[in-house]
Structures are given as structure tokens and as C-alpha cells.
Design a protein around this motif. Structure first.
Motif, PDB file in Angstrom:
ATOM      1  N   ILE A 228       0.845  -1.202   0.000  1.00  0.00           N
ATOM      2  CA  ILE A 228       0.000   0.000   0.000  1.00  0.00           C
ATOM      3  C   ILE A 228       0.879   1.251   0.000  1.00  0.00           C
ATOM      4  O   ILE A 228       0.645   2.197  -0.755  1.00  0.00           O
ATOM      5  N   LYS A 229       1.933   1.217   0.822  1.00  0.00           N
ATOM      6  CA  LYS A 229       2.839   2.373   0.870  1.00  0.00           C
ATOM      7  C   LYS A 229       3.498   2.587  -0.498  1.00  0.00           C
ATOM      8  O   LYS A 229       3.619   3.708  -0.973  1.00  0.00           O
ATOM      9  N   ARG A 231       2.319   1.729  -3.400  1.00  0.00           N
ATOM     10  CA  ARG A 231       1.341   2.240  -4.376  1.00  0.00           C
ATOM     11  C   ARG A 231       0.982   3.702  -4.109  1.00  0.00           C
ATOM     12  O   ARG A 231       0.675   4.450  -5.030  1.00  0.00           O
ATOM     13  N   GLU A 232       1.031   4.104  -2.848  1.00  0.00           N
ATOM     14  CA  GLU A 232       0.795   5.517  -2.523  1.00  0.00           C
ATOM     15  C   GLU A 232       1.871   6.394  -3.179  1.00  0.00           C
ATOM     16  O   GLU A 232       1.590   7.489  -3.640  1.00  0.00           O
ATOM     17  N   ASP A 233       3.078   5.853  -3.201  1.00  0.00           N
ATOM     18  CA  ASP A 233       4.194   6.611  -3.800  1.00  0.00           C
ATOM     19  C   ASP A 233       4.276   6.422  -5.314  1.00  0.00           C
ATOM     20  O   ASP A 233       5.044   7.113  -5.978  1.00  0.00           O
ATOM     21  N   PRO A 235       1.589   6.285  -8.042  1.00  0.00           N
ATOM     22  CA  PRO A 235       0.297   6.283  -8.722  1.00  0.00           C
ATOM     23  C   PRO A 235       0.466   5.842 -10.181  1.00  0.00           C
ATOM     24  O   PRO A 235       1.546   6.009 -10.753  1.00  0.00           O
ATOM     25  N   GLY A 245      -4.690   5.750  -7.733  1.00  0.00           N
ATOM     26  CA  GLY A 245      -4.235   5.169  -6.468  1.00  0.00           C
ATOM     27  C   GLY A 245      -5.145   4.049  -6.021  1.00  0.00           C
ATOM     28  O   GLY A 245      -5.902   3.489  -6.795  1.00  0.00           O
ATOM     29  N   GLN A 250     -11.125   8.447  -5.147  1.00  0.00           N
ATOM     30  CA  GLN A 250     -10.786   9.420  -4.093  1.00  0.00           C
ATOM     31  C   GLN A 250     -11.532  10.734  -4.274  1.00  0.00           C
ATOM     32  O   GLN A 250     -10.949  11.797  -4.461  1.00  0.00           O
ATOM     33  N   LYS A 253     -10.880  13.537  -1.519  1.00  0.00           N
ATOM     34  CA  LYS A 253      -9.549  14.115  -1.465  1.00  0.00           C
ATOM     35  C   LYS A 253      -9.241  14.964  -2.694  1.00  0.00           C
ATOM     36  O   LYS A 253      -8.641  16.019  -2.597  1.00  0.00           O
ATOM     37  N   SER A 298     -11.215   7.121   7.717  1.00  0.00           N
ATOM     38  CA  SER A 298     -11.030   5.737   7.277  1.00  0.00           C
ATOM     39  C   SER A 298     -12.114   4.825   7.826  1.00  0.00           C
ATOM     40  O   SER A 298     -12.814   5.181   8.761  1.00  0.00           O
ATOM     41  N   MET A 304      -6.515   3.728   4.108  1.00  0.00           N
ATOM     42  CA  MET A 304      -7.022   4.591   3.047  1.00  0.00           C
ATOM     43  C   MET A 304      -7.964   5.623   3.669  1.00  0.00           C
ATOM     44  O   MET A 304      -8.531   5.403   4.722  1.00  0.00           O
ATOM     45  N   CYS A 306     -10.969   7.236   2.306  1.00  0.00           N
ATOM     46  CA  CYS A 306     -11.947   7.397   1.223  1.00  0.00           C
ATOM     47  C   CYS A 306     -13.131   8.247   1.644  1.00  0.00           C
ATOM     48  O   CYS A 306     -13.893   8.706   0.809  1.00  0.00           O
TER      49      CYS A 306
END
Lengths: 665, 179
Positions: A228-229, A231-233, A235, A245, A250, A253, A298, A304, A306
Motif C-alpha cells: 500500500i505504501k 502504491r501511494e508513492d 500512482p 491510487g 478518491q 480528497k 477511514s 485509506m 476514502c
């Protein structure tokens, strides 16, 4: 000892006021896992097709997923299943939040509601204390208000509450079940809850959930968190920001709404507004969102963010997620401030954010076109936004025209007549769809729209990009670290898919390839819905942390049930066919399996027939979409096969194919 | 005479309440880590970290368990921070008689954070991807006070007063013989 699950269900008979704690059969876990799988089994066994949504014999099942309340990230979904008053088929809407894990900590995998209470009640569950309690003081209260009131009067801020609002009490066909930041909205399950006289289920639990192979399980969890980390970095380049993401789109956000506002339809899913997203609008909407959004939030055990807490000045605070941000705005052709304001009321009333705005826009279109008269709308304000508020109030109270509209666009059109069906144009199987009208038929989406048992595109798509990437280099880059594919062939399919030319929509992906792609996407949703994992970390986004290669390990380490990829694939097929069987037994057939007629401008009847034929065959269904005897037996669903034969849905001596064709003639 | 100075590592968790999204992953992993055998079960009610959540008031305060206290506080204040009203107990890390927080649900025994001894960092911090929990190792200097002969004399005098000097001398002699 049972691992990951508790091994107990609560059986609640509201007619008799009886509650029982029932041990479940561990063999069912091995066959169907849990969540949607075991829900479908219970509905098949106990709700015959003669039972309507509002019969006391209809069941309303609140289920946890098999991995809910284990440390597996994002396993927090409540899977609610019943018979829908709108589609008359099986409804299985779901919600994230905190409710399902709390139920498991209280010691139960499911709450199965049957019967009807003569007076409005709520169910109180606190570990071994389970009580049906009077809810007359909550009558007419909003869903969020109800949850707060129960926390206050019971003096327990940790209580997790699922509740209906006025819409559910009044059996609105698109009423939702709300749970603070989440809601199970599709299919009118809130109406079934209201029909049963059940206002809320309040849960508190303080028991342990056990794991079969603890160290291995935590190792897997840590891998998921690391991914997850990552994929956050990282996209995904080349797709719109809300899909780049993880998580559900999202919407809370990200402010850039060019894609939705210019590609989705406004009004009663009619008007496309190209060039709508100007700098001016972008600035105004960004300001609106930032001024009312207090925090990104969350669900249980998920990093996440969302959802969001929304405080519009002068209105009570509420929580929102995903595309309900824009559905009211776009249906009313208004601005974001209106959408976020009316959504507060809609959340308290407990209505579906997809169907409700469309029903209201539909009503006004009927008025505009003289099918409904001014006299049908006595006292309706002149201004556009005022009309939407007025309609919403009439619908949830079932007053006047609201009583008709409360049945959704299909049934309302049926009652209004006079050509009203032309305006209920955005339905599949009587159920309102996302407001999308496109040009060229997409074969993969054609199959998903037509055959998805959830009758909602977001609950079947995912994994495979929605559109081809323009350049070969981009496609090559994309497949490089695509570890989620069940088979390497999918990479080639994607590499070969082009925006234009021979290898483009609608003839590529070919019917066979399209079938394989749909099957993969759908399979992942069926895993999630059995385990209670959020689609936002699995079946919905591209390149998610959960996939068919690590899921078997999670299941085995969590439950102790030996599991591998093949076995898991077989379980998803079993669950998929069982859900379909419930619907087939309720009369669903090939003729029902089609997208809205105007979903694509360019249609290809022959190709579409071939797509369905190929897909049905691939799935082991006959030409009418009925699982064949061979398919059913290979999955251990012999009891379904016997029932089909008894009812004449399949013939005893044939595989169903001939019989179904005879039906069509 | 000058006091000797030494340093020691103080382990703490810094909490940024603005970053908390209320997911309670910290509670999950804490209770799993402290299960016996390790990770064999989880149960937020056994967790040594709690997120005080009131979503509609936008209150999210992770608090990790401190010392057990025998008695509850005499007065309870309210704090108003940034327009939000908090009960003083919201921030309290103690396991105390006045509330259920930080007690084993079965036995009622107090729970206390041990910073996940043996791990590189507390696991609640590791699992908080929102970075609301930050592990901080602070070096603290402290003075080691030299023992003064007078202090020992005062103590011995008190014992001699109580037991008599003869008995005290006998005891010291016996202790010395044991060494």
C-alpha cells in the motif's frame, strides 16, 4: 475452536420476539467461505422464489466476511443480503465502516432477521446480551441521529450502529441502511429493514478473534501494508487521478472533477456538458469542498482515507464518500454546495445516492414533458433546487406523487403509464444505473453491465484498465510490474488492445478474451464479498495489494483451511453460480441481461449476442444464462440442480440447453 | 562536590491528532502483538492504545496506556481546543477505577504500554500509515547524585532508635558474615 470466524450466527425472529444463538457448520465455511457465499446459501435454502421482499418469510441477513476483525487490512465490510423490493432478485449491498468487526468481537458471524415486529424495535447486541428493544422514541428520526441517540442513551460511545431513516421506515424501494460513514444503499435493503419494523442494530463486542497460523498471517498483513505504501508513492500514470491510487475513487480528497462532470450525464442522465470544467468552476468547487470538509476518514483497520466528515454551515455534520459527492449536483444541474447540502438530508433519511437523484430528475422530466401535471406537484417551489428538496421530502414520506416515485423509476413509470417508461431509461433489471452514456460499445463493459448480479458496474469492474492506453510504450510499462494477473495471457491482451484500428472496441477484446477478462474481474469481487475485504484494496483499483496469488495464503493462515489458487477459484465459481441460481429461480433470464438501450450510441446486435453466447458458455451456463446441470454438479451444487429439475428450469435428461431454447420459442 | 551526569533513552510515542483518521489499526495490532501466543488473536478491548473517537464532533485522540492509578482524580475538567470540548479523561493514560479503559476485559487487570519490547518500534506506530503516531527515542541526561555519608548516618540512627544499637550491630555483623 474456529479460526477467523466465530462459528455462531444470531437468529432473530421479530414476529415472535425470539433470539437464538446457533452454531454454524464448518463445512459451509470450506465450501462458501463466508459473507456473500454463506448468505447466498441461506437465502437459497430458506427463501423460496414465491416469497416477496415484504413477506415476513423474507430474510434480512447482516453478515460479516470471513476475515473481518482479523488484522488483515481493510477487512471491514458488512455484507447485507435479502430479496430486493425493486428488482425482486437477490440484493447484496455492502458497507464498510466499523459494524461488522464489532459484531465479530461480540461473538457472531451473522445476524439473520426474519418475521416482522408489530412495533418499531431495535436490536441490542452486547456480547452475550441480545435484546429486542422498543424503538418507538426513534420513529421518524434520521439514521445518523438514531445512532447518536442510542450511543447517548446507552452511555456507550463505542457502540456501532446500523440504522434506517425515514425512507426505510416508509419502505422506499431505494432506502439505504446507514452506518455513520458508510451505507449499504443498493437494492432497497433499507426498505426490507423498515418493513420488518427494525429501526437499528446496535453492537458492542469485547471478545477475541483467533488466527490459525498467527506469525504467517501477520507476515502477510505486513506485506500488504508495504505494498500500500509503495502504491501511494507510485500512482499509475496515464489514468485519471481518482483511479490512479488505491481505495474507492478518491472523491473526497481530489478536487479535479473534469472527468466526471464532462463525461457523466447531468439531469435525468441526459445531458453531457463538454467544457463544463472551467478554471472558474474548479476554483469555486475546490473552495466549497475545502470549506466544509473537516477531515478525511477511514474505515476500520484501513489506512485509506476514502471518506470525509462534512460540515455545511447551518446543517448537522455528516460523513460522505465516493461519488455521492456529485450525484445530486449533477441530477439537479446545480453546483457542489447544493449537492453537499442535500446529501446531508438524504443521509439522515437513508436513501441511495445513485437512485434518488435520478428518480427526482425523472419526475421533473415527466412534468416538463406533460406526462405528469402541475397538479401532481401541489405546493412544489418554483426554484430548481427547492424542487429537489421538496421531492425528496415527498418521497421519503410517501406523500402524493412521492408515493409513486418511492418505488423507483421503473415501477413509477409502470404506475404512471402514458409513455413514462421512455424516461425510466437508465435501468438494468429495474435498477437505476450510473449516469453514463457513451459512444462506442465496449465488449468487456457490455458483459459486465449485462450479467453482473449486483446490477451495479462499480461492483464488478476493476483490475483491468477501463480503456486501452494510447501508446505501446505506456502499455509495456504498465504490464511490467503487473503481479496481480491470474495468468500471463492477460498482459498480452492488454498490450494488444488499441484505441483505434483492428484491435480496438468493439471487436477487440474478442468475445472469448472479453469473457476471460470479465471472469477475472468478477472473481475478485466474489472473493472480497466472501472475505469482507474492501473492493478499494482489492477488486476495484488497478494493481491492488490483495490478489488471487496472496488471498489463498491469507485464508489458509487465518482459518487453517488448506487453500490454494485453484481451490479459491472454484469457491468463487460456486458462490457466483449460487447467487445466479437464486435469481434464476426467481425468473431472471437472458432477456433481462442487457444494458440500458441508450448506454452506447453504437450498438452491434450480432456481436452482442455472440458476446453473451460466448460468456455464458465460458461460465458453464446454457444459452438462456442458466447454469447447466454439469456446471452445478461439478461445483457440488447438486441440490440446486435437483431444484431446477423439479421446477422445470432444467430437464432431468438433458443438460438444460434444449429446455431453455424451448422456453424462448 | 559535583554530581555525575549520565544519559538514558526515553521511548515515547508522539501523537499528531490532526493526522489520525480513526481507523483503529493501532488497536488491532497492539492487541494481536500482546496475545499469547503472539498474534494468535486480536481484540481491541485488550489493546494498550485506544482511539478516542467522536466522528461527528471530529474528535480523534489516540491515547496509549500509562501507569495504573489506585484512585480516580478528585476533579475532572473540560478542555476546549480549537472549538472542540474534550473531557480531561480523554487524554489520560492511566488505568483507573473510574473508567473501563485500559483494563483486561476478563480480569479487570490494568494494561500498560510496553513499547512492544523486542521490536524495532512499537507496532502501533508501524501500522499507522497516516503517521499520526511517531516513535521518538529521546536521550535524556540525568544527574547521578553521589551518596553522602551523612545520609547513611541519619538512616542508621533511625534504626538504632527503633531497635536499639546493640541489635543493629549484631544484624550488620550477621549480614557481613553472609557475604
Amino acid at each position: 475452536m474456529r479460526y477467523a470466524e466465530t462459528g455462531f450466527n444470531l437468529e432473530v425472529d421479530l414476529s415472535r420476539g425470539n433470539v437464538e444463538k446457533v452454531a454454524t457448520d464448518p463445512r459451509d465455511t470450506e465450501l462458501y467461505l463466508g459473507g456473500l457465499g454463506t448468505n447466498a446459501k441461506i437465502l437459497w435454502d430458506r427463501v423460496p422464489p414465491e416469497t416477496d421482499a415484504f413477506d415476513p418469510e423474507n430474510l434480512l441477513i447482516f453478515s460479516t466476511g470471513l476475515l473481518n476483525a482479523t488484522p488483515a487490512t481493510g477487512c471491514n465490510r458488512t455484507i447485507i443480503s435479502t430479496i430486493s423490493p425493486q428488482t425482486k432478485l437477490m440484493a447484496f449491498s455492502m458497507m464498510g465502516g466499523f459494524w461488522a468487526p464489532e459484531l465479530k468481537y461480540a461473538g457472531y458471524d451473522k445476524v439473520i432477521i426474519r418475521g416482522k415486529s408489530p412495533d418499531l424495535v431495535y436490536l441490542y447486541i452486547n456480547n452475550d446480551t441480545v435484546e429486542i428493544r422498543d424503538a418507538s422514541h426513534l420513529q421518524g428520526k434520521g439514521a445518523i441521529e438514531t445512532a447518536e441517540a442510542l450511543r447517548q442513551e446507552l452511555g456507550d460511545p463505542k457502540l456501532q450502529v446500523s440504522a434506517i431513516g425515514l425512507a426505510g421506515e416508509n419502505r422506499v424501494f431505494f432506502a439505504s441502511i446507514e452506518q455513520g460513514r458508510s451505507s449499504a444503499s443498493r437494492g432497497g435493503i433499507g426498505a426490507v429493514m423498515g418493513d420488518k419494523g427494525l429501526k437499528a442494530i446496535a453492537v458492542r463486542g469485547t471478545k477475541d478473534i483467533n488466527l490459525a497460523k498467527p506469525a504467517e498471517f501477520i507476515g502477510l498483513c505486513n506485506e500488504v501494508l508495504e505494498y500500500i505504501k509503495y502504491r501511494e508513492d507510485h500512482p499509475i500514470p496515464g489514468v485519471m487521478p481518482i483511479l490512479a491510487g488505491l481505495g474507492s475513487p478518491q472523491e473526497m480528497k481530489i478536487h479535479d472533477e473534469k472527468w466526471h462532470t464532462e463525461n457523466f450525464m447531468w439531469g435525468n442522465s441526459r445531458v453531457r456538458r463538454k467544457g463544463f470544467w472551467t478554471d472558474e468552476i474548479a476554483k469555486a468547487w475546490t473552495e466549497t469542498m475545502e470549506s466544509v470538509r473537516r477531515r478525511l476518514i477511514s474505515c476500520y483497520n484501513c489506512p485509506m482515507k476514502c471518506g470525509a466528515t462534512i460540515s455545511v454551515p447551518g446543517l448537522p455534520t455528516y460523513m460522505m464518500k465516493c461519488f455521492s459527492k456529485l450525484t445530486y449536483t449533477m441530477a439537479a444541474m446545480s453546483d457542489l454546495e447544493f449537492g453537499l447540502s442535500i446529501a446531508q438530508k438524504a443521509t439522515e433519511y437513508g436513501v441511495d445516492g445513485f437512485s434518488t437523484p435520478q428518480v427526482m430528475a425523472f419526475a421533473l422530466e415527466l412534468l416538463e414533458n406533460g406526462i405528469l401535471k402541475e397538479s401532481d406537484f401541489p405546493g412544489m417551489p418554483e426554484d430548481n433546487e427547492g424542487r429537489f428538496y421538496w421531492l425528496l421530502d415527498r418521497i421519503v414520506r410517501r406523500e402524493g406523487i412521492g408515493d409513486i416515485l418511492a418505488d423507483g423509476t421503473y415501477w413509477a413509470a409502470e404506475r404512471i403509464g402514458n409513455g413514462a417508461h421512455e424516461y425510466a431509461h437508465n435501468n438494468i433489471k429495474k435498477h437505476e444505473q450510473l449516469p453514463l452514456k457513451l459512444s462506442m460499445l465496449n465488449p468487456v463493459y457490455f458483459l459486465m453491465y449485462s450479467t453482473g448480479e449486483k446490477i451495479n458496474i462499480t461492483q464488478i469492474e476493476g483490475q483491468f484498465p477501463q480503456a486501452p492506453f494510447p501508446k505501446k510504450e505506456q502499455r509495456e510499462e504498465f504490464v511490467k510490474d503487473w503481479i496481480q494477473v491470474p495468468d500471463e495471457k492477460f498482459k498480452q491482451y492488454f498490450l494488444d488492445w488499441e484505441p483505434r484500428g483492428e484491435n480496438s472496441n468493439p471487436y477487440y477484446p474478442t468475445p472469448q478474451i472479453a469473457s476471460e477478462i470479465v471472469d477475472w474481474q468478477e472473481m475478485m469481487h466474489y472473493v472480497d464479498d466472501a472475505l469482507g475485504t474492501c473492493a478499494g484494496l482489492s477488486s476495484f483499483p488497478l494493481k491492488p495489494p490483495y490478489h488471487i496469488h496472496n488471498y489463498p495464503k491469507f485464508i489458509e493462515a487465518g482459518t487453517g483451511i488448506p487453500m490454494d489458487k485453484d481451490k479459491l477459484v472454484e469457491i468463487t465459481r460456486r458462490n457466483r453460480n449460487l447467487v445466479r441460481a437464486v435469481n434464476i429461480r426467481r425468473g431472471m433470464r437472458r432477456a433481462d441481461e442487457k444494458p440500458p438501450a441508450n448506454h452506447w450510441k453504437k450498438r452491434f446486435p450480432e456481436l452482442e449476442a455472440e458476446l453473451l453466447d460466448t460468456y455464458y458458455k465460458f461460465k458453464g451456463w446454457n444459452k438462456d444464462g442458466i447454469p447447466t446441470a454439469e456446471t452445478l454438479k461439478s461445483l457440488g451444487l447438486d441440490y440446486v440442480c435437483e431444484d431446477f429439475i423439479k421446477r422445470g428450469i432444467l430437464k432431468a435428461d438433458e443438460e438444460g440447453e434444449v429446455n431453455a431454447e424451448a422456453d424462448q420459442n | 562536590m559535583c554530581a555525575e551526569k549520565k544519559t538514558r533513552i526515553v521511548k515515547t510515542i508522539e501523537i499528531d491528532v490532526d493526522k489520525c483518521n480513526g481507523c483503529r489499526a493501532c488497536e488491532v495490532i497492539c492487541s494481536a502483538f500482546h496475545a499469547e501466543p503472539k498474534y494468535s488473536s486480536n481484540n481491541p478491548a485488550r489493546s494498550r492504545i485506544r482511539v478516542i473517537r467522536e466522528p461527528l464532533r471530529d474528535i480523534y485522540v489516540p491515547v496509549y496506556a500509562g501507569e495504573y492509578t489506585m484512585a480516580e482524580c478528585a476533579g475532572r475538567d473540560k478542555y476546549i481546543i480549537d472549538g472542540k470540548e474534550y473531557d480531561e479523561c480523554s487524554f489520560c493514560r492511566a488505568s483507573c477505577p473510574s473508567r473501563v479503559e485500559f483494563k483486561e476485559p476478563d480480569s479487570g487487570l490494568p494494561l500498560k504500554c510496553d513499547m512492544c519490547e523486542g521490536e524495532d518500534e512499537p507496532l502501533c506506530v508501524k501500522w499507522c500509515l497516516a503517521e499520526a503516531l511517531i516513535y521518538v527515542e529521546r536521550e535524556e541526561e540525568y544527574e547521578v547524585e553521589e551518596e553522602k555519608p551523612e545520609d547513611l548516618e541519619i538512616g542508621l540512627e533511625a534504626l538504632a532508635d527503633k531497635y536499639g544499637l546493640e541489635k543493629l550491630v549484631d544484624t550488620v555483623a550477621r549480614l557481613a558474615a553472609k557475604e
